[in-house]
Design a protein around this motif. Sequence first.
Motif, PDB file in Angstrom:
ATOM      1  N   CYS A   3      -3.462 -44.235  -0.114  1.00  0.00           N
ATOM      2  CA  CYS A   3      -4.293 -45.165   0.663  1.00  0.00           C
ATOM      3  C   CYS A   3      -5.524 -45.558  -0.146  1.00  0.00           C
ATOM      4  CB  CYS A   3      -4.718 -44.509   1.974  1.00  0.00           C
ATOM      5  SG  CYS A   3      -3.352 -43.986   3.031  1.00  0.00           S
ATOM      6  N   THR A   4      -6.135 -44.592  -0.830  1.00  0.00           N
ATOM      7  CA  THR A   4      -7.309 -44.867  -1.654  1.00  0.00           C
ATOM      8  C   THR A   4      -6.948 -45.797  -2.795  1.00  0.00           C
ATOM      9  OG1 THR A   4      -8.138 -42.659  -1.137  1.00  0.00           O
ATOM     10  CG2 THR A   4      -9.135 -43.790  -3.018  1.00  0.00           C
ATOM     11  N   ILE A   5      -5.803 -45.551  -3.431  1.00  0.00           N
ATOM     12  CA  ILE A   5      -5.338 -46.394  -4.538  1.00  0.00           C
ATOM     13  C   ILE A   5      -5.156 -47.835  -4.069  1.00  0.00           C
ATOM     14  CG2 ILE A   5      -3.232 -46.913  -5.858  1.00  0.00           C
ATOM     15  CD1 ILE A   5      -4.862 -44.988  -7.341  1.00  0.00           C
ATOM     16  N   ILE A   6      -4.433 -48.010  -2.965  1.00  0.00           N
ATOM     17  CA  ILE A   6      -4.106 -49.347  -2.483  1.00  0.00           C
ATOM     18  C   ILE A   6      -5.363 -50.101  -2.063  1.00  0.00           C
ATOM     19  CG2 ILE A   6      -2.930 -50.588  -0.622  1.00  0.00           C
ATOM     20  CD1 ILE A   6      -0.695 -48.447  -0.883  1.00  0.00           C
ATOM     21  N   LEU A  35       5.390 -47.332  -0.052  1.00  0.00           N
ATOM     22  CA  LEU A  35       5.410 -48.789   0.011  1.00  0.00           C
ATOM     23  C   LEU A  35       4.271 -49.305   0.876  1.00  0.00           C
ATOM     24  CD1 LEU A  35       9.250 -49.368   0.508  1.00  0.00           C
ATOM     25  CD2 LEU A  35       7.985 -48.756  -1.571  1.00  0.00           C
ATOM     26  N   TRP A  36       3.764 -50.478   0.520  1.00  0.00           N
ATOM     27  CA  TRP A  36       2.677 -51.122   1.266  1.00  0.00           C
ATOM     28  C   TRP A  36       3.173 -52.445   1.836  1.00  0.00           C
ATOM     29  CZ3 TRP A  36      -1.911 -49.637   2.987  1.00  0.00           C
ATOM     30  CH2 TRP A  36      -2.794 -50.615   3.451  1.00  0.00           C
ATOM     31  N   PRO A  37       2.870 -52.762   3.117  1.00  0.00           N
ATOM     32  CA  PRO A  37       1.937 -52.063   4.011  1.00  0.00           C
ATOM     33  C   PRO A  37       2.601 -51.106   4.992  1.00  0.00           C
ATOM     34  CG  PRO A  37       2.413 -54.211   4.912  1.00  0.00           C
ATOM     35  CD  PRO A  37       3.222 -54.114   3.636  1.00  0.00           C
ATOM     36  N   SER A  38       3.905 -50.870   4.865  1.00  0.00           N
ATOM     37  CA  SER A  38       4.628 -50.072   5.862  1.00  0.00           C
ATOM     38  C   SER A  38       4.307 -48.588   5.796  1.00  0.00           C
ATOM     39  CB  SER A  38       6.143 -50.263   5.685  1.00  0.00           C
ATOM     40  OG  SER A  38       6.583 -49.688   4.466  1.00  0.00           O
ATOM     41  N   GLY A  39       3.954 -48.077   4.616  1.00  0.00           N
ATOM     42  CA  GLY A  39       3.749 -46.649   4.450  1.00  0.00           C
ATOM     43  C   GLY A  39       5.050 -45.888   4.256  1.00  0.00           C
ATOM     44  N   GLU A  40       6.162 -46.598   4.152  1.00  0.00           N
ATOM     45  CA  GLU A  40       7.461 -45.954   3.936  1.00  0.00           C
ATOM     46  C   GLU A  40       7.451 -45.206   2.607  1.00  0.00           C
ATOM     47  OE1 GLU A  40      12.109 -47.143   2.934  1.00  0.00           O
ATOM     48  OE2 GLU A  40      10.722 -48.679   3.684  1.00  0.00           O
ATOM     49  N   VAL A  41       8.048 -44.005   2.600  1.00  0.00           N
ATOM     50  CA  VAL A  41       8.105 -43.202   1.384  1.00  0.00           C
ATOM     51  C   VAL A  41       9.531 -43.208   0.841  1.00  0.00           C
ATOM     52  CG1 VAL A  41       7.711 -40.941   0.350  1.00  0.00           C
ATOM     53  CG2 VAL A  41       6.254 -41.724   2.232  1.00  0.00           C
ATOM     54  N   ARG A  42       9.668 -43.585  -0.425  1.00  0.00           N
ATOM     55  CA  ARG A  42      10.971 -43.619  -1.092  1.00  0.00           C
ATOM     56  C   ARG A  42      10.946 -42.674  -2.296  1.00  0.00           C
ATOM     57  NH1 ARG A  42      13.794 -48.587  -0.112  1.00  0.00           N
ATOM     58  NH2 ARG A  42      14.645 -48.569  -2.222  1.00  0.00           N
ATOM     59  N   HIS A  43      12.152 -42.295  -2.707  1.00  0.00           N
ATOM     60  CA  HIS A  43      12.320 -41.481  -3.917  1.00  0.00           C
ATOM     61  C   HIS A  43      11.485 -40.196  -3.856  1.00  0.00           C
ATOM     62  CE1 HIS A  43      14.509 -44.812  -5.535  1.00  0.00           C
ATOM     63  NE2 HIS A  43      13.454 -45.610  -5.546  1.00  0.00           N
ATOM     64  N   ARG A  44      11.654 -39.454  -2.797  1.00  0.00           N
ATOM     65  CA  ARG A  44      10.937 -38.183  -2.673  1.00  0.00           C
ATOM     66  C   ARG A  44      11.456 -37.180  -3.699  1.00  0.00           C
ATOM     67  NH1 ARG A  44       8.580 -37.772   2.652  1.00  0.00           N
ATOM     68  NH2 ARG A  44       9.262 -39.501   3.985  1.00  0.00           N
ATOM     69  N   ASP A 125      -6.479 -32.508  -0.689  1.00  0.00           N
ATOM     70  CA  ASP A 125      -5.290 -32.840   0.103  1.00  0.00           C
ATOM     71  C   ASP A 125      -5.624 -33.092   1.568  1.00  0.00           C
ATOM     72  OD1 ASP A 125      -5.897 -30.182   0.672  1.00  0.00           O
ATOM     73  OD2 ASP A 125      -3.852 -29.441   0.392  1.00  0.00           O
ATOM     74  N   VAL A 126      -6.602 -32.369   2.106  1.00  0.00           N
ATOM     75  CA  VAL A 126      -6.915 -32.542   3.525  1.00  0.00           C
ATOM     76  C   VAL A 126      -7.544 -33.907   3.785  1.00  0.00           C
ATOM     77  CG1 VAL A 126      -9.183 -31.409   3.401  1.00  0.00           C
ATOM     78  CG2 VAL A 126      -7.963 -31.493   5.566  1.00  0.00           C
ATOM     79  N   ARG A 127      -8.401 -34.405   2.878  1.00  0.00           N
ATOM     80  CA  ARG A 127      -8.993 -35.719   3.087  1.00  0.00           C
ATOM     81  C   ARG A 127      -7.965 -36.821   2.864  1.00  0.00           C
ATOM     82  NH1 ARG A 127     -13.685 -33.215   0.887  1.00  0.00           N
ATOM     83  NH2 ARG A 127     -13.298 -34.017  -1.224  1.00  0.00           N
ATOM     84  N   ALA A 128      -7.072 -36.635   1.891  1.00  0.00           N
ATOM     85  CA  ALA A 128      -6.007 -37.615   1.680  1.00  0.00           C
ATOM     86  C   ALA A 128      -5.102 -37.693   2.906  1.00  0.00           C
ATOM     87  CB  ALA A 128      -5.190 -37.245   0.442  1.00  0.00           C
ATOM     88  N   GLY A 129      -4.757 -36.531   3.468  1.00  0.00           N
ATOM     89  CA  GLY A 129      -3.911 -36.504   4.660  1.00  0.00           C
ATOM     90  C   GLY A 129      -4.595 -37.118   5.868  1.00  0.00           C
ATOM     91  N   ALA A 130      -5.894 -36.841   6.020  1.00  0.00           N
ATOM     92  CA  ALA A 130      -6.645 -37.396   7.143  1.00  0.00           C
ATOM     93  C   ALA A 130      -6.711 -38.914   7.068  1.00  0.00           C
ATOM     94  CB  ALA A 130      -8.058 -36.799   7.164  1.00  0.00           C
ATOM     95  N   LEU A 131      -6.919 -39.443   5.853  1.00  0.00           N
ATOM     96  CA  LEU A 131      -6.967 -40.889   5.675  1.00  0.00           C
ATOM     97  C   LEU A 131      -5.621 -41.521   6.006  1.00  0.00           C
ATOM     98  CD1 LEU A 131      -8.483 -43.420   4.798  1.00  0.00           C
ATOM     99  CD2 LEU A 131      -7.858 -42.887   2.430  1.00  0.00           C
ATOM    100  N   ALA A 132      -4.536 -40.864   5.577  1.00  0.00           N
ATOM    101  CA  ALA A 132      -3.202 -41.378   5.875  1.00  0.00           C
ATOM    102  C   ALA A 132      -2.941 -41.403   7.379  1.00  0.00           C
ATOM    103  CB  ALA A 132      -2.147 -40.534   5.175  1.00  0.00           C
ATOM    104  N   GLU A 133      -3.379 -40.361   8.084  1.00  0.00           N
ATOM    105  CA  GLU A 133      -3.189 -40.328   9.536  1.00  0.00           C
ATOM    106  C   GLU A 133      -3.975 -41.438  10.222  1.00  0.00           C
ATOM    107  OE1 GLU A 133      -1.163 -38.721  11.413  1.00  0.00           O
ATOM    108  OE2 GLU A 133      -0.345 -37.333   9.923  1.00  0.00           O
ATOM    109  N   SER A 134      -5.161 -41.756   9.682  1.00  0.00           N
ATOM    110  CA  SER A 134      -5.965 -42.806  10.302  1.00  0.00           C
ATOM    111  C   SER A 134      -5.338 -44.182  10.109  1.00  0.00           C
ATOM    112  CB  SER A 134      -7.387 -42.804   9.728  1.00  0.00           C
ATOM    113  OG  SER A 134      -7.419 -43.321   8.416  1.00  0.00           O
ATOM    114  N   MET A 135      -4.557 -44.353   9.028  1.00  0.00           N
ATOM    115  CA  MET A 135      -3.961 -45.644   8.721  1.00  0.00           C
ATOM    116  C   MET A 135      -2.533 -45.787   9.243  1.00  0.00           C
ATOM    117  SD  MET A 135      -5.332 -46.206   4.802  1.00  0.00           S
ATOM    118  CE  MET A 135      -4.723 -47.901   4.731  1.00  0.00           C
ATOM    119  N   PHE A 136      -1.755 -44.687   9.176  1.00  0.00           N
ATOM    120  CA  PHE A 136      -0.334 -44.783   9.488  1.00  0.00           C
ATOM    121  C   PHE A 136       0.134 -43.843  10.600  1.00  0.00           C
ATOM    122  CE2 PHE A 136      -0.599 -45.702   4.834  1.00  0.00           C
ATOM    123  CZ  PHE A 136      -0.224 -47.043   4.899  1.00  0.00           C
ATOM    124  N   GLY A 137      -0.660 -42.825  10.948  1.00  0.00           N
ATOM    125  CA  GLY A 137      -0.166 -41.766  11.814  1.00  0.00           C
ATOM    126  C   GLY A 137      -0.880 -41.609  13.135  1.00  0.00           C
ATOM    127  N   ALA A 138      -1.067 -40.350  13.525  1.00  0.00           N
ATOM    128  CA  ALA A 138      -1.590 -40.019  14.849  1.00  0.00           C
ATOM    129  C   ALA A 138      -3.028 -40.462  15.055  1.00  0.00           C
ATOM    130  CB  ALA A 138      -1.479 -38.504  15.083  1.00  0.00           C
TER     131      ALA A 138
END
Length: 208
Positions: A3-6, A35-44, A125-138
Motif C-alpha cells: 500500500c505504501t509503495i502504490i 494487484l492494484w486497485p483490487s488488492g488481489e494477491v497472485r503468485h504466492r 509488519d504490524v503497521r503494514a498489516g494495519a494499513l492494508a486492513e484500512s484499505m482492503f479489509g476489516a
Amino acid sequence: NTCTIIRALPMNNSEQIAAIGIDVGGTKVSAGLVLWPSGEVRHRAVIPTAAGRGGEAVLKDTIALASRILDLGRSEGWHVLGVGAGVAELVDGEGNVTSGATIHWQNLPVRRLLSSVAPAEVESDVRAGALAESMFGAGRGHESFVYVTVGTGISSCLVQNGKTFAGARGNALVMASSPLSTTCTQCGARLHPVLEEFASGPAIAARD
C-alpha cells in the motif's frame, strides 16, 4: 506495505499496476504479487525464515524471493512499481530496522539492497498489516481502529483516518513485552506477567 509503495510512486492508469508484498516473520517469509486497485494477491510463495543462520542469509533469500515474484509478474505484463517489506521488528521512519529480537537486520541496509529488485519500502509488519486492513479489509469505512497481530510475537497499531501511528521513533507497536501487573487472588502476591510469554503463537503451542 505494498500500500505504501502504490501510494508513493507515479502510475499510468492505462497500465496493469502491481507491487511485490513481502512479510518477513520469525517463522516464514511470505511473498506475492499484489494487484492494484483490487488488492488481489497472485503468485504466492513461502520459504522458512531460519533466522538462526544470521541476518545476511535471510536477506539474501528474501531478495531472491522478490526477484522470482518480479519475473512472474513481468511475464504476465504487470507493471511492478516496487517492493513493500513488512518486518517483524522495530522500524524507524526512514525504513531502517532498529531491533534484532528475531530477524537480525539491525544495521543492515535492507531497504537499499531490496531496491536492487525494484524501488523498496520497509515497514514494521504490524503497521503494514494495519494499513492494508484500512484499505482492503476489516478497517475499511472505520475512522479509527486498533489492529493487533498475534504470531511469533504480539504487536498492535492505532489507525486514524487511514493513517498508521508509528510514534516518534517507530516504536509505537510494542504490546507483548509490556508487563501486565496484577495481584494473585490466592496469595496476594504482586505479579508482572508478560503477555507474549503465554499468548503468542509459540507460547500457545507449548501449552498444548
